[in-house]
Design a protein around this motif. Structure first.
Motif: not given
Length: 351
Positions: A32, A86, A88, A106, A129, A132, A262-264, A278
Motif C-alpha cells: 500500500l 493499492v 491512496i 472497480l 477508485g 476513501v 483508493i486505487n487498485l 480495498v
C-alpha cells in the motif's frame, strides 16, 4: 441418531466453508502506497492492523509515497512491472493515473461496498477508485491569538500582517482557497476567479510564506506564523497532541472537500488480497475507526460515527451545509492557469 447428528454437523460445516476458505486462500503480501507520518501511523492502527487480523495470511507493507504527484510518478515508472498494489492519493492526481491506465475500474458486482458509499464518493473516481476519505480546508490558528479568527474574511485583519502562511497553487490548498475566496466575494470559480485574485493580492503583503516548510501547523507551533491554511484532520490531531495550542476554523463562508481515493493498481501481482483490502478500507468498520481516530470524514454513508468525533469533521449536518460543491476534475483542467495567475498577481504582490 449418531448418523443424523453427523449429517447436521456436516451440513453446518458446509454452510460455513465458503467464508472460511475465502479467509484462508488470501495469502502473501501486498504493498500500500500513501502518505507518510501521522497518516501512516494512524491508518496502520485503524485500518491495516484489523485487516491483517481478519486475514492472518496477508501482510500489508505500507510504503510512504511522498506527495500524490510523486506517487503517480512511482506507479507510472512501475507500469511494466507493478510493485505497488493499492494507492491512496489525492483525487486530482489519481484521475491522471486513471487516464493513463495505471489503475483498475472497480465494479459493484465485485465490490458491493461501493453501494454503501455517499454519491460524491462514488462520483469522485468515476468507474475507478472511489473516495476513501474526505477532508476539508481550514484556517489553522494559534490558540493564544486574540481575538480568534471567526471567519475567512478575518485573514485580512491588519494585526495578522507578517504572520500568515499560505500554501499557494499548484498545492491543492491554494486551489481550494481560491474557490473559497471567490465565493466569499460573491463569485463562482467555474465562471471566473477575478474577484479572488483581487482579494488575495490585497492579502499578499501580509503573507510570510507561500510555501510553508515543513507545514503551517509547525510554523504556528514554532511561533513563526499566527495563522495558516491547513487540512482539518491533521489540525484536529495536532490540536489534541499539543494540548490545544492550535485550533481549526471551518469558515462560515464555506470550505471545500479534499478527496483521497483508493486505487487498485492495474496488473497487481496479488490482486485477490489487494481487492479484499480495498473493500475493507471502504467498509463501515474501517471508515468508523479511521474517522474516530484521525477526524477524516467518512465516505461510507452507513458508517455510524461517534457524535463527538463527527462534530470535528465536515460530515456533521451543520458543517456539511457549509461545504462548497467543487468538481476537482474541472479544477484540474484550470490548475495551470490558476497557478500562473497566483504567481503574476498574488505572489508577486507579496515581494
Amino acid at each position: 441418531m449418531l448418523t443424523r447428528r453427523l449429517v447436521v454437523q456436516t451440513g453446518l460445516a458446509t454452510i460455513a466453508m465458503p467464508a472460511v476458505l475465502r479467509a484462508q486462500t488470501l495469502s502473501g503480501q501486498i504493498t500500500l502506497m500513501s502518505y507518510a507520518g501521522i497518516f501512516q501511523d494512524n491508518y496502520t492502527k485503524a485500518v491495516i492492523e484489523p485487516f491483517q487480523q481478519a486475514h492472518p495470511g496477508v501482510k500489508v507493507n505500507f510504503v510512504p509515497g511522498g506527495s500524490s504527484a510523486q506517487m503517480v510518478g512511482s506507479v507510472r515508472a512501475q507500469k511494466a512491472d507493478p510493485q505497488t498494489d493499492v494507492v491512496i492519493m489525492d483525487v486530482t492526481t489519481s484521475s491522471i493515473g486513471n487516464a493513463e491506465g495505471l489503475f483498475e475500474k472497480l465494479m459493484p458486482a465485485e465490490f458491493p461496498v461501493l453501494n454503501e458509499l455517499l454519491p460524491e464518493a462514488r462520483a469522485a473516481g468515476g468507474e475507478f477508485g472511489p473516495a476513501v476519505t474526505f477532508d476539508h480546508l481550514v484556517i489553522v490558528q494559534d490558540s493564544s491569538l486574540k481575538p480568534q479568527l471567526a471567519k475567512l474574511a478575518d485573514l485580512w485583519r491588519p494585526d495578522l500582517k507578517g504572520g500568515i502562511a499560505l500554501a499557494a497553487p499548484p498545492n491543492i490548498q491554494g486551489l481550494a482557497l481560491t474557490a473559497m475566496t471567490e465565493k466569499m466575494e460573491g463569485g463562482d470559480y467555474r465562471k471566473s476567479i477575478d474577484a479572488a485574485m483581487k482579494k488575495l493580492k490585497e492579502l499578499a503583503p501580509g503573507v510570510t510564506t507561500f510555501d510553508p516548510n515543513p507545514d503551517g501547523y509547525s510554523l504556528i507551533l514554532n511561533g513563526v506564523a499566527k495563522v495558516a491554511t491547513g487540512w482539518n484532520a491533521r489540525a484536529q490531531l495536532y490540536s489534541d497532541q499539543t494540548g490545544g495550542k492550535i485550533n481549526a476554523l471551518l469558515p462560515p463562508e464555506g470550505s471545500v472537500f479534499q478527496i483521497n481515493t483508493i486505487n487498485l493498481t492495474a496488473g497487481s501481482k496479488n490482486r485477490a488480497a489487494a481487492a479484499a483490502f480495498v473493500a475493507h478500507a471502504l467498509s463501515q468498520g474501517a471508515q468508523k475507526a479511521f474517522t474516530e481516530r484521525m477526524f477524516y470524514a467518512p465516505t461510507n454513508g452507513k458508517a455510524e460515527i461517534e457524535a463527538k468525533a463527527l462534530a470535528r469533521t465536515a460530515a456533521s449536518p451543520e458543517n456539511r451545509a457549509r461545504m462548497i460543491p467543487v468538481d476537482w476534475n474541472e479544477i484540474l483542467k484550470m490548475r495551470d492557469q490558476w497557478n500562473n495567475r497566483w504567481r503574476r498577481e498574488v505572489i508577486a504582490a507579496g515581494r
